[in-house]
Each structure stands twice: as structure tokens, then as C-alpha cells.
Scaffold this motif. Structure first.
Motif, mmCIF file in Angstrom:
data_model
loop_
_atom_site.group_PDB
_atom_site.id
_atom_site.type_symbol
_atom_site.label_atom_id
_atom_site.label_comp_id
_atom_site.label_asym_id
_atom_site.label_seq_id
_atom_site.Cartn_x
_atom_site.Cartn_y
_atom_site.Cartn_z
ATOM 1 N N VAL A 97 0.841 -1.197 0.000
ATOM 2 C CA VAL A 97 0.000 0.000 0.000
ATOM 3 C C VAL A 97 0.878 1.249 0.000
ATOM 4 O O VAL A 97 0.586 2.244 -0.674
ATOM 5 N N ASP A 98 1.971 1.217 0.744
ATOM 6 C CA ASP A 98 2.850 2.375 0.865
ATOM 7 C C ASP A 98 3.592 2.700 -0.422
ATOM 8 O O ASP A 98 4.054 3.831 -0.604
ATOM 9 N N THR A 99 3.737 1.721 -1.319
ATOM 10 C CA THR A 99 4.587 1.922 -2.492
ATOM 11 C C THR A 99 3.782 1.955 -3.786
ATOM 12 O O THR A 99 3.184 2.963 -4.117
ATOM 13 N N TYR A 100 3.726 0.837 -4.521
ATOM 14 C CA TYR A 100 3.181 0.866 -5.878
ATOM 15 C C TYR A 100 1.999 -0.081 -6.087
ATOM 16 O O TYR A 100 1.637 -0.387 -7.215
ATOM 17 N N GLY A 101 1.411 -0.539 -4.999
ATOM 18 C CA GLY A 101 0.218 -1.360 -5.114
ATOM 19 C C GLY A 101 0.432 -2.686 -5.814
ATOM 20 O O GLY A 101 -0.510 -3.262 -6.359
ATOM 21 N N GLY A 102 1.672 -3.182 -5.804
ATOM 22 C CA GLY A 102 1.965 -4.454 -6.435
ATOM 23 C C GLY A 102 2.385 -4.337 -7.888
ATOM 24 O O GLY A 102 2.723 -5.341 -8.520
ATOM 25 N N ALA A 103 2.405 -3.134 -8.430
ATOM 26 C CA ALA A 103 2.774 -2.948 -9.837
ATOM 27 C C ALA A 103 4.279 -3.018 -10.056
ATOM 28 O O ALA A 103 4.739 -3.088 -11.198
#
Length: 392
Positions: free
Chosen positions: A254-260
Motif C-alpha cells: 500500500v505504501d509503495t506501488y500497489g503491487g505494480a
């Protein structure tokens, strides 16, 4: 060959989610130490549950930051989030402060001495990512998942209409359909929102949140094909740390790129910028964003690697997923030329020894607008010209 048509989903959580309450308290403690002494060392972890807050970790900073002051700050943070519930109340929750001195073994590796420069606070790999899907150069699913909750939070704090009936604990999840590699519509929207009135139904909550969701997404992305799931379990009154325990650093995707994009595994909140888990991940995002902003690639993922006590990165790697406009090796070489990627170099370049971290604890550390006081400095695109010159 990269896929052109697919579905991709990312989630976000609000500042009232138990893990985010913990992140907020940890970063508030960090800011307190950096305010008192910019060279403070902090590794603060927080645990929250029903009527209980436990703050632990290791610090090296001025004695003026007392346990009583830290408790006061924790209560103020909880109050600002909005928790005044029987099961978790800013005034009556028990707050235990168990911080201790930083290990001397760690300190000798991090501190500069003689001819030895300041070293990394730990080993590890860090990633940064940017793409052209949004003006903020962020992946669209996580960007819009954050935006929905930020708008709801603003409305809740402002007691704007029926949004005042919502509680602090909320989660969003958006699935986007990509066509020819670009997001074109939302195929599903999931929103769980705590509500203070136990008589509200899922339909009632949807009536409250739907206008904010529609304002957040681009025109036409919500259509007849979009599936809605608002409070799909029904009643959601018991929320926050009373409904589920929370821990610092448990929402790294959640803090970064949403798994992308990949993640090295290290969390951010509660860590001072000598800890490369945080500072190097910010630097990698900064570099990736500048690569894309410079038009050198449409997508860029950068990996940095460090060893504890060693100042220079062990490796610098870039993957542009076949979108590079110039040779990737040339971009890779340029990254180390336009910025000193030692822990000290990162801290100085991005002016990170400031109390700017509590604001990062919810709605993502990336894709934000740089603040005048130095917050989100890693979102600037001031390396564009230097990168263009370096690769030519």
C-alpha cells in the motif's frame, strides 16, 4: 513481450486502519526526535490493539524527548485520526513507551569515523518505480485507490454532510482494465467504510461514499460494466485497533506501488533516513520518476543494493520493460553520476533530516506533491536536465 490487455488491482487503507495508526505514531516519534536533533537515530515500532498502544525500538537522540512527551504525541496522533471509541480512545488508551538506546554494534557501522564515511544502516535491496499512467507518474490502480480514501478522509474531518457518519477505518480496492497497455475503465470497486451509526446499511454507506468515488476516477471509467462492493460484509461499526491489531510496517505494498513493481521487503515508517530501507527506496523512486519525466522511458524500475556499514551501493539496476528511448546501460550509468547514492549523499540531496515523515504514514509515500518545507522532496523532477545530458 509485455501484455497489452489485462486487469490489475491495487488496494489502499485509510489513516484509521490499525496498521496505519501504528505507522502514524512511529513516524510522529521520528519527527519529534528529528525536530530536537536532526542527526537523531530512530527505529521505532508501534503495536496497537483494544485500548492499548505499545511503542518500542531503538533510538539515539536528546533526552528532551521524554517518555511522557512521546505518550502525549501518541495520544495527539490518535485524536487527530479521530478515535474516540470505547474500544480505542485517544484519552483513555494505555500507552507504554519501551524505547531503548541504539545498539553500539549498529552505531559503529552507521557512523562516520576517521576516513570511513557514514555507512548504510542495514543490508538490503530497495526498488523505485515510475510510469506514465498518471500525471504523478504512478500506477493508476494504487493512485486512484489512495485518492478515493483521501477525499473521504477530507470530507469526514470537515464533517461534510453524511460523511460525518463515517469512522476513521476504511479500505479501498480498485480493479482497472488495461487496453493496449493503458488503463481505460474500472471493472470493480471495493470500499469498506467504518460507520458510527450502527443502523446504517450497506446501501446507506454506498449512498454516502459513491459521489466521492466518482469524483476521484476519470470520466467514463465508472460505467455499466463496473461491479460495486461497498461494505460487502454488512455492518462495520467496530473498527480500528479495537477490531483488529495493528503493527508498524505491515502495509508496504500500500505504501509503495500497489503491487505494480517489486518491493525489497523493508518497511519505511519509524525509521530515520540513515536506514536505507527508507531513504534508498525514496531515492530509487526519485530517480525512476526523473527518468520517466525526462522522456528516457515510459516505465522505469530501479533497484539499489546496500551492505550494512558500507557507504556506496553495491549495485544499480534499471528495467524499462522495453520502453527505453536510449540504451538502458547508459541510463544506469547516468543514475550514479547525477546523484550521490551513499546514505549521506541521499540524505543531503533530498534534505531528509527534517520532521517530514508523519505526513507520509497514510495514502502512500509516492505520487505526492512536494511540500515547501521539504516534505516529499523525492517527488521532485529536478534531475531531468542532468539525466538528459548524461545519456547524450
Amino acid at each position: 513481450m509485455a501484455r497489452k490487455s489485462y486487469l490489475f488491482t491495487s488496494e489502499s487503507v485509510s489513516e484509521g486502519h490499525p496498521d496505519k495508526v501504528a505507522d502514524r505514531i512511529s513516524d510522529t516519534v521520528l519527527d519529534a526526535y528529528l525536530t530536537a536533533h536532526p542527526e537523531s537515530r530512530v527505529g521505532c515500532e508501534t503495536f496497537v490493539t483494544t485500548q492499548r498502544v505499545v511503542i518500542g525500538g531503538e533510538v539515539r537522540g536528546p533526552e528532551s524527548v521524554t517518555k511522557d512527551y512521546i505518550e502525549e504525541l501518541a495520544r495527539a496522533a490518535i485524536k487527530d485520526i479521530g478515535y474516540e471509541q470505547e474500544g480505542f480512545h485517544w484519552k483513555t488508551a494505555q500507552v507504554d513507551v519501551l524505547l531503548h538506546a541504539q545498539s553500539v554494534d549498529i552505531a559503529q557501522g552507521v557512523d562516520s569515523a576517521g576516513n570511513k564515511d557514514e555507512g548504510a544502516g542495514d543490508q538490503g535491496i530497495m526498488f523505485g518505480y515510475a510510469c506514465t499512467e498518471t500525471p504523478e507518474l504512478m500506477p493508476a490502480p494504487i493512485h486512484y485507490s489512495h485518492l478515493v480514501l483521501r477525499k473521504l478522509s477530507e470530507a469526514r474531518h470537515a464533517k461534510q454532510g453524511d460523511a460525518a457518519k463515517l469512522g476513521p477505518d476504511q479500505k479501498s480496492q480498485i480493479t482497472l482494465r488495461y487496453d493496449n497497455g493503458k488503463p481505460v475503465e474500472a471493472t470493480s470497486i471495493v470500499l469498506s467504510a467504518q460507520h458510527l451509526d450502527e443502523n446504517l446499511t450497506s446501501d446507506d454507506v454506498r449512498a454516502i461514499v459513491e459521489p466521492y468515488i466518482r469524483k476521484s476516477l476519470p470520466d467514463g471509467w465508472i460505467n455499466g460494466n463496473t461491479e460495486w462492493h461497498v461494505n460487502p460484509t454488512g455492518k462495520f461499526v467496530i473498527g480500528g485497533p479495537d477490531g483488529d491489531a495493528g503493527l508498524t510496517g505491515r502495509k508496504i505494498i500500500v505504501d509503495t506501488y500497489g503491487g505494480a513493481a517489486p518491493h525489497g521487503g523493508g518497511a519505511f515508517s519509524g525509521k530515520d533516513p540513515t536506514k536505507v530501507d527508507r531513504s534508498a527506496a525514496y531515492a530509487a523512486r526519485y530517480l525512476a520518476k526523473n527518468v520517466v519525466a525526462a522522456g528516457l522511458a515510459d516505465r522505469a524500475c530501479i533497484q539499489l543494493a546496500y551492505a550494512i556499514g558500507v557507504s556506496k551501493p553495491l549495485s544499480i539496476y534499471i528495467d524499462t520493460y522495453g520502453t527505453a528511448k536510449v540504451d538502458e546501460a547508459a541510463i544506469e550509468k547516468a543514475l550514479g553520476e547525477v546523484m550521490d547514492l551513499s546514505p549521506r549523499g541521499i540524505r543531503k540531496h533530498l534534505a531528509m533530516n527534517k520532521p517530514i515523515y508523519a505526513r507520509t504514514s497514510a495514502y502512500g509515500h509516492f505520487g505526492r506533491t512536494p511540500d515547501k518545507d521539504g516534505g516529499f522532496s523525492w517527488e521532485k523532477t529536478d534531475l531531468v536536465d542532468a539525466l538528459k545530458s548524461a545519456v547524450n
